[in-house]
Design a protein around this motif. Sequence first.
Motif, short mmCIF file in Angstrom:
data_model
loop_
_atom_site.label_atom_id
_atom_site.label_comp_id
_atom_site.label_asym_id
_atom_site.label_seq_id
_atom_site.Cartn_x
_atom_site.Cartn_y
_atom_site.Cartn_z
N PHE A 8 0.97 -1.08 0.12
CA PHE A 8 -0.01 0.06 -0.11
C PHE A 8 0.81 1.36 -0.18
N VAL A 9 0.45 2.36 -0.56
CA VAL A 9 1.10 3.56 -0.78
C VAL A 9 0.35 4.70 0.30
N ALA A 10 1.17 5.23 1.17
CA ALA A 10 0.35 6.31 2.04
C ALA A 10 1.09 7.58 1.83
N HIS A 11 1.96 7.85 1.26
CA HIS A 11 2.75 9.04 1.10
C HIS A 11 3.79 8.92 -0.08
N ALA A 12 3.94 10.26 -0.67
CA ALA A 12 4.98 10.20 -1.62
C ALA A 12 6.15 11.38 -1.35
N GLN A 13 7.33 11.08 -1.75
CA GLN A 13 8.32 11.84 -1.24
C GLN A 13 9.09 12.48 -2.45
N LEU A 14 9.82 13.58 -2.43
CA LEU A 14 10.65 14.22 -3.15
C LEU A 14 12.04 14.60 -2.72
N HIS A 15 12.88 14.32 -3.32
CA HIS A 15 14.46 14.61 -2.99
C HIS A 15 15.20 14.88 -4.28
N ARG A 16 16.09 15.30 -3.88
CA ARG A 16 16.91 15.70 -5.18
C ARG A 16 18.37 14.49 -4.97
N LEU A 17 18.21 13.86 -6.34
CA LEU A 17 19.63 12.86 -6.44
C LEU A 17 20.68 13.51 -6.41
N LEU A 38 10.69 12.16 -7.67
CA LEU A 38 9.40 11.92 -6.86
C LEU A 38 8.99 10.42 -6.83
N TYR A 39 8.93 9.99 -5.60
CA TYR A 39 8.62 8.47 -5.66
C TYR A 39 7.54 8.11 -4.65
N LEU A 40 6.77 7.17 -5.13
CA LEU A 40 5.69 6.60 -3.96
C LEU A 40 6.36 5.82 -2.82
N VAL A 41 6.06 5.87 -1.75
CA VAL A 41 6.59 4.94 -0.67
C VAL A 41 5.82 3.80 -0.70
N VAL A 42 5.92 2.65 -1.04
CA VAL A 42 5.11 1.45 -0.88
C VAL A 42 5.36 0.75 0.11
N TYR A 43 4.64 0.56 0.90
CA TYR A 43 4.97 -0.52 2.03
C TYR A 43 4.80 -2.04 1.82
N ALA A 51 8.49 5.81 -9.67
CA ALA A 51 9.11 7.30 -9.46
C ALA A 51 9.06 8.00 -10.69
N GLU A 52 9.08 9.34 -10.58
CA GLU A 52 9.19 10.32 -11.90
C GLU A 52 10.46 11.06 -11.68
N THR A 53 11.20 11.13 -12.57
CA THR A 53 12.42 12.16 -12.28
C THR A 53 12.41 13.14 -13.37
N VAL A 56 17.91 16.47 -15.90
CA VAL A 56 19.26 17.17 -15.28
C VAL A 56 19.23 18.80 -15.65
N SER A 57 18.72 19.12 -16.45
CA SER A 57 18.60 20.91 -16.80
C SER A 57 17.78 21.42 -15.73
N GLN A 58 17.06 20.66 -15.02
CA GLN A 58 16.41 21.20 -13.80
C GLN A 58 16.71 20.92 -12.48
N ARG A 59 17.92 20.73 -12.30
CA ARG A 59 18.53 20.03 -11.15
C ARG A 59 18.48 21.32 -10.05
N HIS A 60 18.63 22.46 -10.64
CA HIS A 60 19.06 23.71 -9.60
C HIS A 60 17.78 24.35 -9.07
N GLN A 61 16.58 23.94 -9.71
CA GLN A 61 15.02 24.37 -9.27
C GLN A 61 14.12 23.14 -8.82
N PRO A 62 13.67 23.26 -7.59
CA PRO A 62 12.82 22.10 -7.14
C PRO A 62 11.80 22.26 -8.18
N PRO A 63 10.90 21.06 -8.25
CA PRO A 63 9.64 20.94 -9.08
C PRO A 63 8.58 21.77 -8.48
N THR A 64 7.80 22.72 -8.93
CA THR A 64 6.71 23.31 -8.58
C THR A 64 5.53 22.53 -7.96
#
Length: 124
Positions: A8-17, A38-43, A51-53, A56-64
């Motif tokens: 099951f999925v309860a939340h998603a997380q966003l991080h910068r690789l 951004l990835y779904l945390v699947v327990y 996940a969605e990535t 690289v050209s957007q690495r300095h700006q977090p997704p809106t």
Amino acid sequence: MTATDKPFVAHAQLHRLCCDYKDSRQPSGNRSRARWELYLVVYNTPEVWPAETWPVSQRHQPPTAAERTEALARLGYAPAPGAEWTWQESEEPAYHGHPSGVSFLGTIDVVPLHQEQAAEGGAR
């Protein structure tokens, strides 16, 4: 498998690789290859989490917020009603052949798209 053992999925997380460590079996530690993910945390599953990535050209700006919501929709999820992104800052360990840095992790509770639509009174 019992109901409590089902994935099951309860939340998603966003991080910068931090580098290119997911791109190859032998990452170079090249920080210019960093990108947001951004990835779904699947327990209750050993499977790779969906996940969605971003490029690289957007690495300095977090997704809106809109870009994150669109990515969630492509994965079949939406922010839970009333949910807001929470953010954590921590120091990442020195690994992948580069020095440590600061890591940001965003988390939001999510629901499957069909549940979010039902809560709003039907499909759009």
